[in-house]
Design a protein around this motif. Structure first.
Motif, short mmCIF file in Angstrom:
data_model
loop_
_atom_site.label_atom_id
_atom_site.label_comp_id
_atom_site.label_asym_id
_atom_site.label_seq_id
_atom_site.Cartn_x
_atom_site.Cartn_y
_atom_site.Cartn_z
N ILE A 44 39.75 37.69 43.82
CA ILE A 44 38.97 36.45 43.90
C ILE A 44 39.70 35.38 44.70
CG2 ILE A 44 38.10 34.50 42.54
CD1 ILE A 44 37.41 36.49 40.35
N ASP A 45 38.96 34.79 45.65
CA ASP A 45 39.44 33.62 46.39
C ASP A 45 38.22 32.77 46.71
OD1 ASP A 45 40.45 31.74 48.19
OD2 ASP A 45 41.88 33.15 49.06
N VAL A 46 37.97 31.76 45.87
CA VAL A 46 36.79 30.90 45.99
C VAL A 46 36.95 29.90 47.13
CG1 VAL A 46 35.40 29.14 44.82
CG2 VAL A 46 36.17 31.17 43.56
N PHE A 47 38.10 29.19 47.13
CA PHE A 47 38.42 28.19 48.17
C PHE A 47 39.47 28.77 49.12
CE2 PHE A 47 37.66 24.40 45.07
CZ PHE A 47 36.30 24.42 45.31
N ARG A 48 39.21 29.59 50.13
CA ARG A 48 37.89 29.70 50.69
C ARG A 48 37.61 31.12 51.20
NH1 ARG A 48 39.12 25.19 55.08
NH2 ARG A 48 41.17 26.17 54.78
N VAL A 108 37.86 47.76 34.95
CA VAL A 108 37.70 46.74 35.98
C VAL A 108 38.80 45.71 35.81
CG1 VAL A 108 36.21 44.97 36.98
CG2 VAL A 108 35.20 47.05 36.03
N THR A 109 39.51 45.40 36.88
CA THR A 109 40.53 44.36 36.86
C THR A 109 40.10 43.25 37.80
OG1 THR A 109 42.25 46.03 36.50
CG2 THR A 109 42.97 43.81 37.07
N VAL A 110 39.95 42.05 37.26
CA VAL A 110 39.54 40.88 38.05
C VAL A 110 40.78 40.01 38.24
CG1 VAL A 110 37.96 38.94 38.17
CG2 VAL A 110 37.27 41.01 36.96
N VAL A 111 41.12 39.75 39.51
CA VAL A 111 42.36 39.04 39.82
C VAL A 111 42.04 37.72 40.51
CG1 VAL A 111 44.60 39.15 40.97
CG2 VAL A 111 43.54 41.26 40.11
N ALA A 112 42.42 36.61 39.88
CA ALA A 112 42.28 35.28 40.45
C ALA A 112 43.52 34.97 41.29
CB ALA A 112 42.12 34.25 39.33
N MET A 113 43.33 34.80 42.60
CA MET A 113 44.49 34.72 43.49
C MET A 113 45.19 33.36 43.50
SD MET A 113 45.19 37.65 44.54
CE MET A 113 46.51 37.08 45.58
N GLY A 114 44.46 32.28 43.23
CA GLY A 114 45.11 30.98 43.17
C GLY A 114 45.59 30.47 44.51
N ASP A 127 42.07 26.40 39.13
CA ASP A 127 40.91 26.44 38.24
C ASP A 127 39.73 27.16 38.85
OD1 ASP A 127 42.47 24.96 36.56
OD2 ASP A 127 41.21 23.16 36.57
N GLU A 128 39.49 26.97 40.17
CA GLU A 128 38.29 27.57 40.74
C GLU A 128 38.34 29.10 40.69
OE1 GLU A 128 41.10 27.54 44.17
OE2 GLU A 128 40.61 26.17 42.52
N ASP A 129 39.50 29.68 40.94
CA ASP A 129 39.61 31.14 40.90
C ASP A 129 39.62 31.65 39.46
OD1 ASP A 129 39.60 31.17 43.63
OD2 ASP A 129 41.73 31.62 43.86
N GLU A 130 40.31 30.94 38.57
CA GLU A 130 40.33 31.34 37.16
C GLU A 130 38.93 31.25 36.55
OE1 GLU A 130 43.01 32.56 35.53
OE2 GLU A 130 44.35 32.29 37.26
N GLN A 131 38.20 30.18 36.87
CA GLN A 131 36.84 30.03 36.34
C GLN A 131 35.92 31.12 36.89
OE1 GLN A 131 35.59 28.13 33.98
NE2 GLN A 131 37.56 27.14 33.58
N CYS A 132 36.10 31.46 38.16
CA CYS A 132 35.29 32.54 38.73
C CYS A 132 35.59 33.87 38.03
CB CYS A 132 35.57 32.65 40.23
SG CYS A 132 34.56 33.89 41.08
N ALA A 133 36.86 34.12 37.75
CA ALA A 133 37.24 35.35 37.05
C ALA A 133 36.61 35.41 35.67
CB ALA A 133 38.76 35.45 36.95
N LEU A 134 36.64 34.31 34.93
CA LEU A 134 36.03 34.28 33.60
C LEU A 134 34.51 34.42 33.67
CD1 LEU A 134 38.18 31.45 31.98
CD2 LEU A 134 38.38 33.92 31.60
N TYR A 135 33.91 33.77 34.66
CA TYR A 135 32.47 33.88 34.86
C TYR A 135 32.07 35.33 35.10
CZ TYR A 135 27.88 32.87 36.98
OH TYR A 135 26.54 32.82 37.28
N MET A 136 32.83 36.02 35.95
CA MET A 136 32.52 37.41 36.25
C MET A 136 32.78 38.31 35.04
SD MET A 136 33.70 37.88 40.21
CE MET A 136 32.97 39.52 40.27
N ARG A 137 33.83 38.02 34.29
CA ARG A 137 34.08 38.82 33.08
C ARG A 137 32.92 38.69 32.10
NH1 ARG A 137 38.67 37.04 28.95
NH2 ARG A 137 36.98 35.60 28.42
#
Length: 231
Positions: free
Chosen positions: A22-26, A137-143, A151-161
């Motif tokens: 995961i990399d939301v920004f950007r 499934v492993t969801v990785v928030a890259m930060g 927060d944006e990557d961690e929140q995306c990871a939790l949303y997907m979980r």
């Protein structure tokens, strides 16, 4: 199905099973927009030098990415969804290098399958994964740079979980949480003109893109393509 959430470069290195980086920004908002604009494929690399070499060798048409948020010398585009939205990318091959997202993909060497993730493709990605019914499934928030949690990557990871678990989290609540974080504020900082407010707004259009982006190895390169288009 077992679901793990991890973070940063070390999390990518540990990741097993079907892995979502995961990399939301950007980075992976940028890739989603590039595919919407007609990009043929995106080659993910670990350094700007590798991206430039691919373009020089005629393997890629364009280079996009960032170092500390800024467009590297010689690149055609910053790691910017807004820039992608204004570009003619039809049929183009893009070499993509960033300090978090693409490095995370190149680091996830123990994955069985790799998807890239961001809020705009969150639900599409989950639907694609569920169709395959993987055991893990492993969801990785890259930060930030793969070194500091954001927060944006961690929140995306939790949303997907939550979506993977069959729950229906509130996208508006996720958006509010992300808008309150320091990473969101940098897009309004006049001292950082390379972070465009339009990039943030695009990144927060949750579940707006009707496809997932899957990474495969082709001719020794990590290549992302859209898959599983939703109706």
């Amino acid at each position: 199905m077992r679901i793990l959430v991890d973070s940063l470069i070390e999390g990518a290195r540990r990741a097993r099973g079907t892995v979502v980086i995961i990399d939301v920004f950007r980075a992976f908002t940028t890739e989603a927009v590039a595919f919407q604009r007609g990009a043929k494929k995106i080659i993910l690399v670990g350094s700007p030098e590798e991206a430039l070499r691919l373009r020089s060798d005629g393997i890629a048409d364009l280079c996009a990415g960032e170092v500390h948020g800024k467009r590297p010398p010689g690149f055609d585009f910053n790691n910017s969804p807004f820039e992608m939205s204004q570009a003619d990318l039809d049929g183009k091959v893009i070499a993509h290098s960033t300090m978090a997202g693409t490095v995370g993909v190149t680091t996830a060497t123990n994955a069985d399958e790799i998807y890239v993730g961001s809020l705009v493709i969150a639900r599409s990605t989950v639907e694609a994964i569920l169709r395959d019914s993987p055991d893990l499934v492993t969801v990785v928030a890259m930060g930030d740079g793969g070194k500091v949690r954001t927060d944006e990557d961690e929140q995306c990871a939790l949303y997907m979980r939550n979506l993977l678990d069959g729950r229906n989290p509130d996208p508006d609540a996720v958006r509010s949480l992300v808008m309150a974080c320091d990473q969101a504020a940098k897009f309004d900082d006049p001292a950082k003109p390379h972070f465009l407010p339009e990039d943030r707004e695009t990144a927060l259009q949750i579940d707006s893109v009707p496809f997932a982006i899957k990474v495969s190895r082709e001719d020794g390169m990590l290549v992302s393509r859209p898959v599983g288009v939703r109706s």
